[in-house]
Design an enzyme around this catalytic site. Structure first.
Site, short mmCIF file in Angstrom:
data_model
loop_
_atom_site.label_atom_id
_atom_site.label_comp_id
_atom_site.label_asym_id
_atom_site.label_seq_id
_atom_site.Cartn_x
_atom_site.Cartn_y
_atom_site.Cartn_z
N TYR A 190 -4.84 -12.06 14.92
CA TYR A 190 -3.76 -12.51 14.03
C TYR A 190 -3.69 -14.03 14.03
O TYR A 190 -3.63 -14.67 12.98
CB TYR A 190 -2.44 -11.90 14.48
CG TYR A 190 -1.25 -12.38 13.69
CD1 TYR A 190 -0.96 -11.85 12.44
CD2 TYR A 190 -0.40 -13.38 14.19
CE1 TYR A 190 0.12 -12.29 11.70
CE2 TYR A 190 0.68 -13.83 13.47
CZ TYR A 190 0.94 -13.28 12.22
OH TYR A 190 2.02 -13.72 11.49
N LYS B 251 -4.56 -16.74 10.98
CA LYS B 251 -3.61 -17.72 10.43
C LYS B 251 -4.19 -19.14 10.48
O LYS B 251 -3.90 -19.95 9.62
CB LYS B 251 -2.25 -17.61 11.12
CG LYS B 251 -1.52 -16.29 10.83
CD LYS B 251 -1.20 -16.10 9.34
CE LYS B 251 -0.35 -14.85 9.10
NZ LYS B 251 -0.02 -14.63 7.67
N ASP C 188 -3.84 -2.34 -2.44
CA ASP C 188 -4.30 -2.94 -1.18
C ASP C 188 -4.97 -4.26 -1.54
O ASP C 188 -6.02 -4.28 -2.20
CB ASP C 188 -5.30 -1.98 -0.52
CG ASP C 188 -5.84 -2.51 0.80
OD1 ASP C 188 -5.75 -3.75 1.04
OD2 ASP C 188 -6.36 -1.72 1.59
N VAL C 189 -4.36 -5.37 -1.12
CA VAL C 189 -4.86 -6.67 -1.57
C VAL C 189 -6.14 -7.14 -0.84
O VAL C 189 -6.62 -8.24 -1.10
CB VAL C 189 -3.77 -7.77 -1.49
CG1 VAL C 189 -2.79 -7.65 -2.62
CG2 VAL C 189 -3.09 -7.79 -0.14
N THR D 82 11.55 -8.33 11.91
CA THR D 82 10.80 -7.45 11.01
C THR D 82 9.96 -6.46 11.82
O THR D 82 9.82 -6.61 13.04
CB THR D 82 9.84 -8.26 10.11
OG1 THR D 82 8.80 -8.79 10.95
CG2 THR D 82 10.52 -9.38 9.36
N ARG E 162 0.84 -1.21 0.00
CA ARG E 162 0.00 0.00 0.00
C ARG E 162 0.87 1.26 0.00
O ARG E 162 0.59 2.23 -0.67
CB ARG E 162 -0.92 0.00 1.22
CG ARG E 162 -1.96 -1.10 1.20
CD ARG E 162 -2.57 -1.30 2.56
NE ARG E 162 -1.55 -1.60 3.56
CZ ARG E 162 -1.75 -1.83 4.83
NH1 ARG E 162 -2.99 -1.78 5.29
NH2 ARG E 162 -0.78 -2.09 5.66
N GLY E 163 1.95 1.26 0.77
CA GLY E 163 2.80 2.45 0.90
C GLY E 163 3.73 2.61 -0.31
O GLY E 163 4.43 1.67 -0.68
N1 LIG Z 1 7.94 -11.52 11.37
C1 LIG Z 1 7.70 -12.69 11.94
O1 LIG Z 1 8.32 -13.07 12.96
C2 LIG Z 1 6.66 -13.62 11.33
C3 LIG Z 1 6.46 -14.88 11.94
C4 LIG Z 1 5.52 -15.76 11.40
C5 LIG Z 1 4.83 -15.39 10.24
N2 LIG Z 1 5.04 -14.16 9.66
C6 LIG Z 1 4.31 -13.85 8.43
O2 LIG Z 1 5.26 -13.48 7.43
C7 LIG Z 1 4.63 -12.56 6.50
C8 LIG Z 1 5.51 -11.32 6.37
O3 LIG Z 1 5.63 -10.72 7.66
P1 LIG Z 1 6.65 -9.54 7.95
O4 LIG Z 1 7.10 -9.75 9.34
O5 LIG Z 1 7.62 -9.41 6.84
O6 LIG Z 1 5.61 -8.28 7.94
P2 LIG Z 1 5.87 -6.71 7.80
O7 LIG Z 1 7.28 -6.36 8.09
O8 LIG Z 1 4.79 -6.06 8.59
O9 LIG Z 1 5.58 -6.46 6.24
C9 LIG Z 1 4.28 -6.63 5.75
C10 LIG Z 1 4.24 -6.22 4.28
O10 LIG Z 1 2.90 -6.41 3.79
C11 LIG Z 1 2.41 -5.17 3.24
N3 LIG Z 1 0.97 -5.14 3.45
C12 LIG Z 1 0.31 -5.20 4.64
N4 LIG Z 1 -1.01 -5.11 4.41
C13 LIG Z 1 -1.19 -5.02 3.06
C14 LIG Z 1 -2.33 -4.89 2.22
N5 LIG Z 1 -3.57 -4.84 2.71
N6 LIG Z 1 -2.14 -4.80 0.87
C15 LIG Z 1 -0.89 -4.85 0.36
N7 LIG Z 1 0.22 -4.97 1.10
C16 LIG Z 1 0.06 -5.04 2.44
C17 LIG Z 1 3.22 -4.09 3.96
O11 LIG Z 1 3.32 -2.87 3.24
P3 LIG Z 1 2.22 -1.68 3.42
O12 LIG Z 1 1.97 -1.55 4.90
O13 LIG Z 1 2.87 -0.48 2.80
O14 LIG Z 1 1.01 -2.13 2.67
C18 LIG Z 1 4.61 -4.77 4.04
O15 LIG Z 1 5.26 -4.66 2.78
C19 LIG Z 1 3.24 -12.28 7.07
O16 LIG Z 1 2.28 -13.10 6.42
C20 LIG Z 1 3.37 -12.68 8.53
O17 LIG Z 1 2.12 -13.04 9.09
C21 LIG Z 1 5.94 -13.29 10.19
#
Ligand SMILES: NC(=O)c1ccc[n+]([C@@H]2O[C@H](COP(=O)([O-])OP(=O)(O)OC[C@H]3O[C@@H](n4cnc5c(N)ncnc54)[C@H](OP(=O)(O)O)[C@@H]3O)[C@@H](O)[C@H]2O)c1
Length: 238
Positions: free
Chosen positions: A154, A158, A60-61, A189, A35-36
């Site tokens: 959350y 999932k 925005d997906v 992250t 989105r950003g």
């Molecule tokens: N980090 C962890 O420890 C962890 C652990 C288990 C699972 N996961 C999973 O791994 C995946 C990635 O997580 P992450 O930690 O990399 O998250 P993150 O740092 O918050 O990044 C999320 C990304 O998704 C985009 N996004 C969010 N909502 C959106 C929307 N409605 N439309 C389009 N883009 C959208 C954000 O950009 P904008 O906000 O600009 O849209 C950003 O690029 C997620 O599915 C998360 O549940 C993460």
């Protein structure tokens, strides 16, 4: 037009960006969104610096019109989509008991994390089914398998992603299109900072967990669930 194409949602930071860079290094053309605008532009530049072609679309997906626009741009530019990674997700508020969880925020997290892989998969599937080939990977989490206090909507979302993937995998069996889930494990992250603000142990970097996604992009697996941080790149979980 002959290159393989990977679509990665939420690819402006964190795991999504790491995946975009990993697939670019493997020679894929990329369709990415977020989105950003600013961070998405930066991600596009980093992917292009690796010599990959990329369609970066601000979208925005959770919005079906945005999904239609995003996927149409990718298909028009590259002709086909071989791999879809439904990565975009939101955590919602920080650690919150269900009893205290604001209803609107609960709704928003469910909408974002379940509706978006449903909408994007539905839009990408017809092209994959016509070619009888395609790999869809839904990003899940450990809390999609185990209910843990204060992980709120959350975690519920999932569990939903796991269900969505299992049903779709059964429906797609034998078509050549595969759908699997990956739990990437804890990573350093922005989302992790929100989920566990007081975390004091060392975390994996998103680029450390991309191997299983590259494996699934090319494998015949369907209906499987992998944990990225215990995945052996030779093809088996350790
Ligand atoms: N980090 C962890 O420890 C962890 C652990 C288990 C699972 N996961 C999973 O791994 C995946 C990635 O997580 P992450 O930690 O990399 O998250 P993150 O740092 O918050 O990044 C999320 C990304 O998704 C985009 N996004 C969010 N909502 C959106 C929307 N409605 N439309 C389009 N883009 C959208 C954000 O950009 P904008 O906000 O600009 O849209 C950003 O690029 C997620 O599915 C998360 O549940 C993460």
């Amino acid at each position: 037009m002959n290159k393989k194409t990977a679509v990665i949602t939420g690819a402006s930071q964190g795991l999504g960006k790491a995946l975009a860079l990993a697939f670019a290094k493997e020679g894929y053309a990329l369709g990415i969104c977020a989105r950003g605008e600013e961070r998405l532009k930066d991600a596009r530049r980093e992917v292009e610096q690796l010599g990959a072609e990329v369609a970066a679309v601000q979208a925005d997906v959770t919005d079906s019109k945005d999904v239609e626009r995003f996927i149409s741009i990718v298909e028009d530019r590259f002709g086909r989509i071989d791999v879809l990674i439904n990565n975009a997700s939101t955590f919602g508020p920080g650690p919150t008991l269900l009893a205290d969880y604001p209803a609107e925020e609960f709704r928003d997290v469910i909408e974002t994390n379940i509706m978006n892989p449903f909408l994007v998969t539905k839009r990408v599937l017809p092209g994959m089914l016509t070619r009888g080939d395609g790999s869809i990977i839904n990003v899940s989490s450990e809390v999609g398998k185990y209910g843990v206090a204060e992980w709120g909507a959350y975690s519920v979302s999932k569990f939903g992603v796991e269900g969505l993937s299992a049903i779709w995998a059964d429906e797609l069996e034998g078509t050549g299109v595969r759908i699997n889930t990956v739990d990437p494990g804890e990573m350093d992250t922005v989302m992790h900072d929100i989920a566990l603000p007081d975390c004091d142990y060392e975390l994996a970097q998103p680029e450390d967990v991309t191997g299983v996604f590259l494996h699934l992009a090319a494998s015949d697996d369907n209906g499987e669930r992998y944990e990225a941080q215990t995945f052996d790149v030779k093809g088996a979980s350790v």
